[in-house]
Design a protein around this motif. Sequence first.
Motif, short mmCIF file in Angstrom:
data_model
loop_
_atom_site.label_atom_id
_atom_site.label_comp_id
_atom_site.label_asym_id
_atom_site.label_seq_id
_atom_site.Cartn_x
_atom_site.Cartn_y
_atom_site.Cartn_z
N UNK A 276 -27.48 -16.31 -32.88
CA UNK A 276 -26.44 -16.27 -31.84
C UNK A 276 -26.54 -14.96 -31.07
N UNK A 277 -25.98 -14.96 -29.87
CA UNK A 277 -26.02 -13.74 -29.08
C UNK A 277 -25.06 -12.71 -29.68
N UNK A 278 -25.45 -11.44 -29.58
CA UNK A 278 -24.58 -10.36 -30.09
C UNK A 278 -23.63 -9.90 -28.98
N UNK A 279 -23.85 -10.44 -27.76
CA UNK A 279 -23.02 -10.00 -26.64
C UNK A 279 -21.80 -10.90 -26.47
N UNK A 280 -20.68 -10.29 -26.14
CA UNK A 280 -19.45 -11.06 -25.91
C UNK A 280 -18.95 -10.73 -24.50
N UNK A 281 -18.90 -11.75 -23.64
CA UNK A 281 -18.56 -11.54 -22.23
C UNK A 281 -17.15 -10.94 -22.07
N UNK A 282 -16.33 -11.15 -23.11
CA UNK A 282 -14.96 -10.64 -22.98
C UNK A 282 -14.83 -9.22 -23.52
N UNK A 285 -17.63 -2.42 -23.02
CA UNK A 285 -17.74 -1.13 -23.71
C UNK A 285 -16.90 -0.10 -22.98
N UNK A 286 -15.95 0.51 -23.71
CA UNK A 286 -14.97 1.38 -23.07
C UNK A 286 -15.58 2.68 -22.55
N UNK A 287 -16.55 3.25 -23.31
CA UNK A 287 -17.18 4.50 -22.85
C UNK A 287 -17.87 4.28 -21.51
N UNK A 288 -18.59 3.15 -21.41
CA UNK A 288 -19.31 2.85 -20.17
C UNK A 288 -18.32 2.61 -19.04
N UNK A 289 -17.26 1.82 -19.35
CA UNK A 289 -16.26 1.51 -18.30
C UNK A 289 -15.58 2.79 -17.83
N UNK A 290 -15.35 3.71 -18.78
CA UNK A 290 -14.67 4.97 -18.42
C UNK A 290 -15.54 5.77 -17.45
N UNK A 291 -16.84 5.85 -17.76
CA UNK A 291 -17.77 6.60 -16.90
C UNK A 291 -17.80 5.97 -15.51
N UNK A 292 -17.79 4.64 -15.46
CA UNK A 292 -17.84 3.95 -14.16
C UNK A 292 -16.53 4.13 -13.39
N UNK A 319 -23.41 -1.41 -15.16
CA UNK A 319 -22.82 -1.55 -16.50
C UNK A 319 -23.90 -1.77 -17.56
N UNK A 320 -24.80 -2.76 -17.31
CA UNK A 320 -25.85 -3.09 -18.29
C UNK A 320 -26.75 -1.89 -18.54
N UNK A 321 -27.08 -1.17 -17.46
CA UNK A 321 -28.03 -0.05 -17.61
C UNK A 321 -27.40 1.12 -18.34
N UNK A 322 -26.11 1.37 -18.11
CA UNK A 322 -25.43 2.45 -18.85
C UNK A 322 -25.29 2.06 -20.32
N UNK A 323 -25.01 0.75 -20.55
CA UNK A 323 -24.87 0.27 -21.94
C UNK A 323 -26.20 0.44 -22.68
N UNK A 324 -27.29 0.18 -21.97
CA UNK A 324 -28.63 0.31 -22.59
C UNK A 324 -28.88 1.78 -22.95
N UNK A 325 -28.48 2.69 -22.06
CA UNK A 325 -28.65 4.13 -22.33
C UNK A 325 -27.83 4.51 -23.56
#
Length: 338
Positions: A276-282, A285-292, A319-325
């Motif tokens: 199954x996917x480990x990603x949940x659309x709902x 990530x708060x750290x990434x959202x905060x930076x954005x 978002x995806x690229x910051x999450x990857x970092x």
Amino acid sequence: ESYRALNGLYVLHDELGSGGFGKVKLATHLLTGQYVAIKIIDKKKIGNDLPRVKTEMDALRTLSHQNICQLYQYIETTEKFFIIMEYCSGGEMFDYIVRKERLPEAEARHFFRQLVQAIAYVHSLGYAHRDLKPENLLLTEELKLKLIDFGLCARPGGPGLVNNKPLDTCCGSPAYAAPELILGQQYLGNRADVWSMGVLLYALLCGALPFEDDNMQLLYRKISNGRYYEPDFLTNSSKELLKRMLQVDPERRITVNELLRHPWLNSTYQAALKWQTIYDKNLVDEDVAREMAYHYGTQLGTMVGKIKEWRFDYLTATYHLLLQLKARGEKFALPPPR
Ligand SMILES: COc1cccc(Nc2ncc(-c3ccc(C(=O)NCC(=O)Nc4ccccc4)cc3)c(OCC3CCNCC3)n2)c1
């Protein structure tokens, strides 16, 4: 070359490859400085195949899995589609196998488990891949496997035949195509994918193809006979698994569900395959959202709401690229608001 649609967002670099409908270029996502792969499709070139590209786009929008190249953004102009995808810095699995000649069983298992996870996920959404071959398996620098569908698109249950010619024969190499597919019979995409995975497993373990011939007719004959050479270095468990996957009769072929539980895949691993996917659309990530939120000058809550719209725009890509970092343990910071 540059395109107005990408101005200020991405800078294009050299070409990574060209496939059926267009080319793929390496590019930099300017806000994060991270590499991405951009597939540029010329609408004029696809003509009445437009529905097939739309199907690929729909497939990509729904596919989000740890072993599939992630769609970040897509831009449509009057003449072009720009599909901005995850860039895999480890290159193609094909080159990796060639460099190492063949892989020890443990390493082949490491990669094959990830491929089975990706395919089990794709099938669980009603899609079949239909074009599995080493060129469509990419590697990250941590040697994680990422599945792509470089040439065509995967259609939910649609016929795998184009004007009654098997898809792979009219555009891909048939060496990975299942016998029922090259014989032009109606076929089940899921079962044809299992055959192709068997060919891939053979390639990982033996560094060669089970069925090979420059003469297309002889190649078809070999595939439909289903007989192949078993090198001595293959263990009995590898031989047994290959035999179950390379069954000419799709009814007798192992299914993906049986694969997920097969001892060969689980022998040295505690955890069963997490398909199954480990990603949940709902889940954002708060750290990434905060930076954005900081960069775009919005409240955190507002930014989380925007991200959750998953509009596959520049915000989704960021978002995806910051999450990857973050996942790589690297610092991620955006420039302050202008
Ligand atoms: C370092 O040296 C190197 C050397 C080579 C490559 C790289 N990296 C690198 N990263 C990313 C890509 C890429 C990602 C996604 C898609 C795509 O089309 N997705 C659509 C998609 O995946 N649908 C889909 C997936 C699963 C199920 C259903 C539908 C296309 C291309 C790339 O491309 C270059 C080509 C070149 C020709 N062979 C194939 C790869 N290359 C790096």
